[in-house]
Write a protein that holds these residues in place. Structure first.
Motif, PDB file in Angstrom:
ATOM      1  N   VAL A 247     -27.968  -8.821  23.307  1.00 12.79           N
ATOM      2  CA  VAL A 247     -28.700  -9.564  22.539  1.00 12.79           C
ATOM      3  C   VAL A 247     -28.989 -10.780  23.075  1.00 12.79           C
ATOM      4  CG1 VAL A 247     -28.510 -11.374  20.360  1.00 12.79           C
ATOM      5  CG2 VAL A 247     -27.507  -8.879  20.283  1.00 12.79           C
TER       6      VAL A 247
ATOM      7  N   CYS B 219     -31.035  -6.974  20.094  1.00 15.08           N
ATOM      8  CA  CYS B 219     -31.791  -8.040  19.317  1.00 15.08           C
ATOM      9  C   CYS B 219     -32.382  -9.125  20.251  1.00 15.08           C
ATOM     10  CB  CYS B 219     -31.201  -8.442  18.000  1.00 15.08           C
ATOM     11  SG  CYS B 219     -31.017  -7.111  16.638  1.00 15.08           S
ATOM     12  N   VAL B 220     -33.541  -9.554  19.718  1.00 13.82           N
ATOM     13  CA  VAL B 220     -34.275 -10.912  20.467  1.00 13.82           C
ATOM     14  C   VAL B 220     -34.327 -11.521  19.169  1.00 13.82           C
ATOM     15  CG1 VAL B 220     -36.078 -11.866  21.681  1.00 13.82           C
ATOM     16  CG2 VAL B 220     -35.244  -9.615  22.293  1.00 13.82           C
TER      17      VAL B 220
ATOM     18  N   THR C 246     -30.787 -14.657  22.635  1.00 12.87           N
ATOM     19  CA  THR C 246     -31.362 -15.805  21.908  1.00 12.87           C
ATOM     20  C   THR C 246     -32.124 -16.698  22.482  1.00 12.87           C
ATOM     21  OG1 THR C 246     -29.845 -17.414  21.804  1.00 12.87           O
ATOM     22  CG2 THR C 246     -29.264 -15.634  20.427  1.00 12.87           C
TER      23      THR C 246
ATOM     24  N   TYR D 254     -34.637  -5.655   9.822  1.00 10.37           N
ATOM     25  CA  TYR D 254     -34.825  -5.000  11.177  1.00 10.37           C
ATOM     26  C   TYR D 254     -36.270  -4.946  11.290  1.00 10.37           C
ATOM     27  CZ  TYR D 254     -34.693  -0.881   8.006  1.00 10.37           C
ATOM     28  OH  TYR D 254     -34.904   0.010   7.162  1.00 10.37           O
TER      29      TYR D 254
ATOM     30  N   ILE E 299     -21.934 -10.648  17.655  1.00  9.53           N
ATOM     31  CA  ILE E 299     -22.979 -10.520  18.702  1.00  9.53           C
ATOM     32  C   ILE E 299     -23.068  -9.315  19.551  1.00  9.53           C
ATOM     33  CG2 ILE E 299     -24.423 -11.469  20.266  1.00  9.53           C
ATOM     34  CD1 ILE E 299     -24.878 -13.161  18.076  1.00  9.53           C
ATOM     35  N   CYS E 300     -23.731  -8.383  19.244  1.00 11.35           N
ATOM     36  CA  CYS E 300     -23.583  -7.108  19.886  1.00 11.35           C
ATOM     37  C   CYS E 300     -24.077  -7.008  21.407  1.00 11.35           C
ATOM     38  CB  CYS E 300     -24.113  -5.960  19.124  1.00 11.35           C
ATOM     39  SG  CYS E 300     -23.563  -5.423  17.585  1.00 11.35           S
TER      40      CYS E 300
ATOM     41  N   GLY F 132     -30.195  -3.219  15.084  1.00 18.29           N
ATOM     42  CA  GLY F 132     -30.372  -2.931  16.461  1.00 18.29           C
ATOM     43  C   GLY F 132     -31.714  -3.108  16.915  1.00 18.29           C
TER      44      GLY F 132
ATOM     45  N   SER G 217     -24.929 -10.501  26.705  1.00 14.17           N
ATOM     46  CA  SER G 217     -25.716 -11.214  25.564  1.00 14.17           C
ATOM     47  C   SER G 217     -26.015 -12.470  26.517  1.00 14.17           C
ATOM     48  CB  SER G 217     -25.046 -11.105  24.538  1.00 14.17           C
ATOM     49  OG  SER G 217     -25.078 -10.063  23.672  1.00 14.17           O
TER      50      SER G 217
ATOM     51  N   ILE H 159     -25.305  -9.141  14.565  1.00 14.37           N
ATOM     52  CA  ILE H 159     -26.437  -9.171  15.210  1.00 14.37           C
ATOM     53  C   ILE H 159     -26.537  -7.972  16.002  1.00 14.37           C
ATOM     54  CG2 ILE H 159     -28.241 -10.302  16.485  1.00 14.37           C
ATOM     55  CD1 ILE H 159     -27.417 -11.881  14.046  1.00 14.37           C
TER      56      ILE H 159
ATOM     57  N   SER I 164     -22.037 -11.867  29.880  1.00 16.76           N
ATOM     58  CA  SER I 164     -22.783 -12.719  29.179  1.00 16.76           C
ATOM     59  C   SER I 164     -23.046 -14.231  29.594  1.00 16.76           C
ATOM     60  CB  SER I 164     -21.994 -12.708  27.891  1.00 16.76           C
ATOM     61  OG  SER I 164     -22.129 -11.366  27.232  1.00 16.76           O
TER      62      SER I 164
END
Length: 214
Positions: A146, A164-165, A148, A195, A142-143, A180, A128, A160, A110
């Motif tokens: 991800v 995800c974006v 950001t 979603y 935060i999974c 997801g 992430s 989250i 990460s």
């Protein structure tokens, strides 16, 4: 001998935390799982002994390794007199100009960029990317995978989902769930499920949603 390290929760996330913590220490015999379940006490899980939570002394270091945001908050209140430990995997890249509060976990691969703020007991899972000046309030989860953009804000206890974006400058309200693979292009209010690509709010969060998310 040094302090003892206790990971509360011997489930899947707890084992991930152990892997990261063990690679940061030179004496893994000081690491234990802690749990309230009598059926787990004195068992060995992945080579680590499970002990009663009553063993956690005031001079020990404790990490709450549970993905359930609400349960993590409840336990933080319960153990407020203990020293909380943040765990960063050695492969994570964390800016010296980021602010990491107590009890956080930053997983393998990460990235946490300059100016980012992680509140208490935040989870940033594997691979992430938390970009510059992002704010993750207390108990956010935060999974894996991800990404950001910069200056994103995620309210306390939100979840989250994987992959995800979140585009730059969007805000996610408190206690919301982002499914997801979602692409979040605009603000999401608190207490909702959203979603899709682009992400859309589909309903208010229910207890069933939380059980599925976790």
């Amino acid at each position: 001998m040094g302090s003892k390290y206790y990971i509360f929760g011997a489930g899947a996330h707890g084992r991930v935390v152990y892997h990261s913590l063990s690679r940061s220490l030179d004496d893994n015999e000081r690491i234990f799982y802690a749990d309230d379940s009598r059926s787990l006490i004195d068992r060995m899980i992945s080579g680590v002994r499970v002990v009663s939570a009553s063993n956690i002394g005031l001079d020990s270091l404790l990490h709450l390794a549970l993905g359930n945001n609400m349960l993590r908050k409840t336990l933080a209140d319960r153990f407020k007199d203990k020293k909380m430990l943040s765990v960063e995997d050695p492969s994570a890249v964390v800016s010296s100009c980021a602010s990491i509060q107590e009890g956080c976990f930053i997983g393998p691969g990460s990235i946490v960029q300059v100016g980012a703020f992680l509140g208490r007991h935040v989870i940033v899972n594997t691979s992430s990317v938390i970009e510059h000046d992002v704010i993750l309030e207390d108990y956010v989860n935060i999974c894996p995978g991800v990404v950001t953009g910069g200056r994103v804000k995620i309210g306390s206890s939100s979840f989250i989902g994987p992959g995800c974006v979140l585009l730059g400058r969007v805000t996610i309200g408190c206690s919301s769930i982002i499914g997801g693979g979602a692409v979040v292009t605009r603000d999401v209010p608190e207490g909702v499920v959203a979603y899709g690509n682009p992400a859309k709010v589909v309903r208010y969060v229910t207890d069933e949603d939380w059980s599925r998310a976790l």
